[in-house]
Design a protein around this motif. Sequence first.
Motif, PDB file in Angstrom:
ATOM      1  N   LEU A  36       3.805  52.039 -15.462  1.00  0.00           N
ATOM      2  CA  LEU A  36       4.715  52.950 -16.148  1.00  0.00           C
ATOM      3  C   LEU A  36       5.907  53.323 -15.272  1.00  0.00           C
ATOM      4  O   LEU A  36       7.045  53.428 -15.760  1.00  0.00           O
ATOM      5  CB  LEU A  36       3.964  54.209 -16.598  1.00  0.00           C
ATOM      6  N   GLN A  37       5.669  53.509 -13.987  1.00  0.00           N
ATOM      7  CA  GLN A  37       6.770  53.804 -13.071  1.00  0.00           C
ATOM      8  C   GLN A  37       7.726  52.621 -12.962  1.00  0.00           C
ATOM      9  O   GLN A  37       8.951  52.807 -12.898  1.00  0.00           O
ATOM     10  CB  GLN A  37       6.230  54.168 -11.694  1.00  0.00           C
ATOM     11  N   ASP A  73      -1.475  51.446 -16.206  1.00  0.00           N
ATOM     12  CA  ASP A  73      -1.709  52.377 -15.108  1.00  0.00           C
ATOM     13  C   ASP A  73      -0.381  53.020 -14.693  1.00  0.00           C
ATOM     14  O   ASP A  73       0.689  52.668 -15.188  1.00  0.00           O
ATOM     15  CB  ASP A  73      -2.424  51.708 -13.936  1.00  0.00           C
ATOM     16  N   ASN A  74      -0.472  53.950 -13.789  1.00  0.00           N
ATOM     17  CA  ASN A  74       0.688  54.731 -13.372  1.00  0.00           C
ATOM     18  C   ASN A  74       1.773  53.855 -12.740  1.00  0.00           C
ATOM     19  O   ASN A  74       2.960  54.065 -12.973  1.00  0.00           O
ATOM     20  CB  ASN A  74       0.239  55.825 -12.406  1.00  0.00           C
TER      21      ASN A  74
END
Length: 135
Positions: A109-110, A105-106
């Motif tokens: 990745l961040q 999910d985002n």
Amino acid sequence: MLNRVMRSADWLFESPPLKGVRQWLPKGTDYHWPEVTLLAVGIPLFKLALGMDDPFFLQSAFPWLLLPLLLIALRYGTVAALTGFALLLGGAALYWWQIQDTYPDNAQLQRLAGMSIIALLAGELAGQWRQRYHE
């Protein structure tokens, strides 16, 4: 004395399978790549071998794999930190797509992007400090 032991992986190149490898390496090569590989890949593999969930600590409150990346960056510089991060990222990609069969999910990745930026900055600053010390 501990610094000499940690700095040198000569024992690895004296073992029978790798005894002749040293002659092909460039003179003055620092043999830190086994340590970089072990720190970057060993912790997730150990956690995965024990059957624990989240071997890359991406669900935890603190990104614990940032610590080995920082150790690599501060000790060996930017190139080693980038290599360690690439090994971690490759392992995480294999884990997500082959074992979990999901996509990250985002937020995950961040977190990985933030870990890479911190490690690269630490490696660059450590390299500058080392260069100033030797001037």
